[in-house]
Design a protein around this motif. Structure first.
Motif, PDB file in Angstrom:
ATOM      1  N   SER A   1       0.828  -1.217   0.000  1.00 20.76           N
ATOM      2  CA  SER A   1       0.000   0.000   0.000  1.00 20.76           C
ATOM      3  C   SER A   1       0.853   1.254   0.000  1.00 20.76           C
ATOM      4  CB  SER A   1      -0.914   0.004   1.227  1.00 20.76           C
ATOM      5  OG  SER A   1      -0.139  -0.024   2.424  1.00 20.76           O
ATOM      6  N   LEU A   2       2.165   1.086   0.140  1.00 17.94           N
ATOM      7  CA  LEU A   2       3.074   2.234   0.191  1.00 17.94           C
ATOM      8  C   LEU A   2       3.658   2.476  -1.197  1.00 17.94           C
ATOM      9  CD1 LEU A   2       4.459   4.379   1.856  1.00 17.94           C
ATOM     10  CD2 LEU A   2       6.197   2.701   2.502  1.00 17.94           C
ATOM     11  N   ALA A   3       3.093   3.455  -1.904  1.00 17.95           N
ATOM     12  CA  ALA A   3       3.511   3.708  -3.282  1.00 17.95           C
ATOM     13  C   ALA A   3       3.227   5.151  -3.651  1.00 17.95           C
ATOM     14  CB  ALA A   3       2.791   2.768  -4.242  1.00 17.95           C
ATOM     15  N   VAL A   4       3.944   5.632  -4.673  1.00 21.66           N
ATOM     16  CA  VAL A   4       3.734   6.965  -5.211  1.00 21.66           C
ATOM     17  C   VAL A   4       3.843   6.890  -6.729  1.00 21.66           C
ATOM     18  CG1 VAL A   4       6.195   7.561  -5.014  1.00 21.66           C
ATOM     19  CG2 VAL A   4       4.488   9.390  -5.101  1.00 21.66           C
ATOM     20  N   TYR A   5       3.044   7.698  -7.411  1.00 17.16           N
ATOM     21  CA  TYR A   5       3.125   7.784  -8.866  1.00 17.16           C
ATOM     22  C   TYR A   5       3.741   9.115  -9.254  1.00 17.16           C
ATOM     23  CZ  TYR A   5       1.790   8.579 -13.705  1.00 17.16           C
ATOM     24  OH  TYR A   5       1.822   8.873 -15.047  1.00 17.16           O
ATOM     25  N   VAL A   6       4.728   9.072 -10.162  1.00 19.80           N
ATOM     26  CA  VAL A   6       5.384  10.283 -10.657  1.00 19.80           C
ATOM     27  C   VAL A   6       5.068  10.427 -12.133  1.00 19.80           C
ATOM     28  CG1 VAL A   6       7.552  11.536 -10.891  1.00 19.80           C
ATOM     29  CG2 VAL A   6       7.253   9.936  -8.985  1.00 19.80           C
ATOM     30  N   ASP A   7       4.492  11.563 -12.501  1.00 16.62           N
ATOM     31  CA  ASP A   7       4.062  11.783 -13.875  1.00 16.62           C
ATOM     32  C   ASP A   7       4.959  12.799 -14.590  1.00 16.62           C
ATOM     33  OD1 ASP A   7       1.625  11.300 -15.813  1.00 16.62           O
ATOM     34  OD2 ASP A   7       2.086  13.447 -15.910  1.00 16.62           O
ATOM     35  N   SER A   8       5.337  12.451 -15.817  1.00 19.59           N
ATOM     36  CA  SER A   8       6.217  13.317 -16.613  1.00 19.59           C
ATOM     37  C   SER A   8       5.444  13.984 -17.748  1.00 19.59           C
ATOM     38  CB  SER A   8       7.387  12.500 -17.177  1.00 19.59           C
ATOM     39  OG  SER A   8       8.215  12.005 -16.163  1.00 19.59           O
ATOM     40  N   GLY A   9       4.572  14.902 -17.389  1.00 21.99           N
ATOM     41  CA  GLY A   9       3.879  15.711 -18.381  1.00 21.99           C
ATOM     42  C   GLY A   9       2.877  14.980 -19.232  1.00 21.99           C
ATOM     43  N   SER A  10       2.158  14.022 -18.675  1.00 22.47           N
ATOM     44  CA  SER A  10       1.158  13.291 -19.458  1.00 22.47           C
ATOM     45  C   SER A  10       0.051  14.216 -19.927  1.00 22.47           C
ATOM     46  CB  SER A  10       0.548  12.160 -18.619  1.00 22.47           C
ATOM     47  OG  SER A  10       1.482  11.150 -18.364  1.00 22.47           O
ATOM     48  N   THR A  11      -0.438  13.942 -21.145  1.00 21.57           N
ATOM     49  CA  THR A  11      -1.571  14.703 -21.677  1.00 21.57           C
ATOM     50  C   THR A  11      -2.827  13.850 -21.703  1.00 21.57           C
ATOM     51  OG1 THR A  11      -0.871  14.092 -23.923  1.00 21.57           O
ATOM     52  CG2 THR A  11      -0.108  16.210 -23.071  1.00 21.57           C
ATOM     53  N   ASP A  12      -2.718  12.594 -21.244  1.00 21.34           N
ATOM     54  CA  ASP A  12      -3.914  11.754 -21.138  1.00 21.34           C
ATOM     55  C   ASP A  12      -4.443  11.853 -19.703  1.00 21.34           C
ATOM     56  OD1 ASP A  12      -2.156  10.274 -19.631  1.00 21.34           O
ATOM     57  OD2 ASP A  12      -2.169   8.498 -20.912  1.00 21.34           O
ATOM     58  N   ASP A  13      -5.181  10.850 -19.248  1.00 24.11           N
ATOM     59  CA  ASP A  13      -5.778  10.926 -17.908  1.00 24.11           C
ATOM     60  C   ASP A  13      -4.949  10.187 -16.862  1.00 24.11           C
ATOM     61  OD1 ASP A  13      -6.201   8.364 -18.770  1.00 24.11           O
ATOM     62  OD2 ASP A  13      -8.312   8.276 -18.207  1.00 24.11           O
ATOM     63  N   SER A  14      -3.641  10.078 -17.064  1.00 25.69           N
ATOM     64  CA  SER A  14      -2.794   9.328 -16.142  1.00 25.69           C
ATOM     65  C   SER A  14      -2.862   9.859 -14.715  1.00 25.69           C
ATOM     66  CB  SER A  14      -1.337   9.355 -16.626  1.00 25.69           C
ATOM     67  OG  SER A  14      -1.165   8.614 -17.802  1.00 25.69           O
ATOM     68  N   VAL A  15      -2.772  11.166 -14.560  1.00 22.38           N
ATOM     69  CA  VAL A  15      -2.787  11.751 -13.220  1.00 22.38           C
ATOM     70  C   VAL A  15      -4.120  11.480 -12.529  1.00 22.38           C
ATOM     71  CG1 VAL A  15      -2.736  13.917 -11.933  1.00 22.38           C
ATOM     72  CG2 VAL A  15      -1.082  13.514 -13.776  1.00 22.38           C
ATOM     73  N   ALA A  16      -5.204  11.668 -13.247  1.00 23.97           N
ATOM     74  CA  ALA A  16      -6.529  11.417 -12.672  1.00 23.97           C
ATOM     75  C   ALA A  16      -6.705   9.943 -12.336  1.00 23.97           C
ATOM     76  CB  ALA A  16      -7.617  11.867 -13.648  1.00 23.97           C
ATOM     77  N   LEU A  17      -6.197   9.064 -13.193  1.00 26.94           N
ATOM     78  CA  LEU A  17      -6.305   7.631 -12.960  1.00 26.94           C
ATOM     79  C   LEU A  17      -5.588   7.231 -11.675  1.00 26.94           C
ATOM     80  CD1 LEU A  17      -5.904   4.866 -15.656  1.00 26.94           C
ATOM     81  CD2 LEU A  17      -4.811   4.628 -13.432  1.00 26.94           C
ATOM     82  N   ALA A  18      -4.387   7.746 -11.484  1.00 26.03           N
ATOM     83  CA  ALA A  18      -3.647   7.440 -10.255  1.00 26.03           C
ATOM     84  C   ALA A  18      -4.399   7.947  -9.036  1.00 26.03           C
ATOM     85  CB  ALA A  18      -2.254   8.053 -10.315  1.00 26.03           C
ATOM     86  N   GLY A  19      -5.027   9.101  -9.183  1.00 30.09           N
ATOM     87  CA  GLY A  19      -5.787   9.656  -8.077  1.00 30.09           C
ATOM     88  C   GLY A  19      -6.975   8.803  -7.703  1.00 30.09           C
ATOM     89  N   THR A  20      -7.651   8.240  -8.692  1.00 30.11           N
ATOM     90  CA  THR A  20      -8.800   7.382  -8.402  1.00 30.11           C
ATOM     91  C   THR A  20      -8.385   6.108  -7.677  1.00 30.11           C
ATOM     92  OG1 THR A  20      -8.663   6.224 -10.537  1.00 30.11           O
ATOM     93  CG2 THR A  20     -10.023   8.222 -10.442  1.00 30.11           C
ATOM     94  N   ARG A  21      -7.114   5.723  -7.819  1.00 32.51           N
ATOM     95  CA  ARG A  21      -6.611   4.545  -7.094  1.00 32.51           C
ATOM     96  C   ARG A  21      -6.141   4.909  -5.690  1.00 32.51           C
ATOM     97  NH1 ARG A  21      -8.013   2.936 -11.771  1.00 32.51           N
ATOM     98  NH2 ARG A  21      -7.261   0.945 -12.646  1.00 32.51           N
ATOM     99  N   GLY A  22      -6.285   6.194  -5.316  1.00 32.94           N
ATOM    100  CA  GLY A  22      -5.863   6.632  -3.993  1.00 32.94           C
ATOM    101  C   GLY A  22      -4.376   6.805  -3.859  1.00 32.94           C
ATOM    102  N   LEU A  23      -3.693   6.949  -4.984  1.00 31.56           N
ATOM    103  CA  LEU A  23      -2.240   7.042  -4.975  1.00 31.56           C
ATOM    104  C   LEU A  23      -1.799   8.499  -4.917  1.00 31.56           C
ATOM    105  CD1 LEU A  23      -0.564   4.433  -5.182  1.00 31.56           C
ATOM    106  CD2 LEU A  23       0.020   5.096  -7.515  1.00 31.56           C
TER     107      LEU A  23
END
Length: 304
Positions: free
Chosen positions: A29-51
């Motif tokens: 459960s200990l994880a972080v997502y790092v995004d490099s300028g995505s223009t798709d819904d990657s950031v939102a997707l990670a957020g919906t997973r509680g990350l």
């Protein structure tokens, strides 16, 4: 008991990112997502997973190395008790049971700085380019000089060498492992399934671009640590020599030599790959001569 955290990095990975995040959360459960300028819904997707999400500043050139370092810094600043950090690319899915195998391996040898396993291609039959990737991932087990982008690292040696070199657009793992080994640490690849990778290469142009990036990384590696390294010197020279048009007449000789080890498909694409590899090397040398670091999107050589 050791504590391990995960750093997931991505850039426009689409549905692949969801598979990657879910596979990690099944084991930790200990994880972080790092995004490099995505223009798709990657950031939102990670957020919906509680990350938790770290979005890199686009004013600084994106690299996988920079993203991994940012994730490492985020995790260790909030969880100073961390002893281990596992990096995984957003186009990779963690295999069930891998984390237990990795933890057992690294705990069994106090001299190990990092442990990795077998990365497989998700759809090797979808294209010859995917099959080539699957062949590339199949490296020998045991003590190795380097690992790939998916690996479990001890925090101490990783931090001790300053992490990944952030200005490398490729080949950042061999560079890191080289510096770690110089400090007396070891890298081991164990005989276990680790991750499933989705190259999604279906077009010749993608394969060409990926090889151009590899050539760029080879030239850069030689510039950084090539002194006394016969293997790197040979790789750089081989790409230049075999890419010369007069040498194309001798390609059947090179093809036959490679075919004995890897088969017709591998031999064909390694032979042809001398051209984009040389192109990437020339690009690195040209940039170096101009003494001008590219910025923004021109810094990356992407194939997806």
């Amino acid at each position: 008991m050791s504590v391990v955290g995960f750093v997931i990095i991505g850039r426009n990975e689409g549905a692949r990112l969801g598979l990657s995040i879910d596979s990690v959360l099944r084991q930790s459960s200990l994880a972080v997502y790092v995004d490099s300028g995505s223009t798709d819904d990657s950031v939102a997707l990670a957020g919906t997973r509680g990350l938790p999400v770290v979005e890199l500043d686009p004013a600084v050139p994106f690299t996988a190395a920079r993203a991994r370092n940012a994730g490492f810094a985020w995790l260790t600043s909030r969880h100073p008790e961390l002893e281990l950090v596992h990096f995984i690319d957003g186009d990779c899915e963690l295999v069930r049971g891998w984390l237990d195998r990795a933890l057992a391996a690294i705990r069994s040898d106090a001299g190990l700085a990092a442990v990795c396993g077998r990365r497989r291609e998700r759809a090797p039959g979808a294209s010859p380019y995917n099959r080539l990737c699957d062949h590339e991932w199949n490296t020998p087990v045991g003590l190795r000089e380097t690992c790939g982008g998916d690996a479990l690292f001890r925090v101490t040696p990783f931090r001790g060498v300053g992490g990944f070199r952030e200005d490398l657009i490729a080949g950042e793992e061999p560079d890191l492992c080289h510096r770690i080994r110089r400090q007396g640490w070891l890298i081991r690849r164990v005989d276990a399934e680790m991750t499933v990778h989705d190259a999604a290469m279906t077009r010749f142009a993608q394969w060409w671009q990926r090889n151009r990036r590899s050539g760029y990384a080879t030239a850069e590696a030689f510039a950084l640590r090539g002194e006394g390294n016969a293997r790197l010197r040979h790789a750089v020279a081989s790409n230049v020599i075999w890419a010369m048009p007069p040498m194309w007449l001798l390609w059947p000789v090179l093809w036959a030599r490679i075919c004995r080890r890897g088969g017709p498909l591998v031999a064909s694409f390694i032979t042809l790959g001398k051209i984009p590899h040389c192109q990437g090397q020339l690009q690195y040398w040209w940039r170096s001569m101009r003494r001008k670091a590219p910025t923004g999107e021109t810094r990356l050589i992407e194939y997806k």
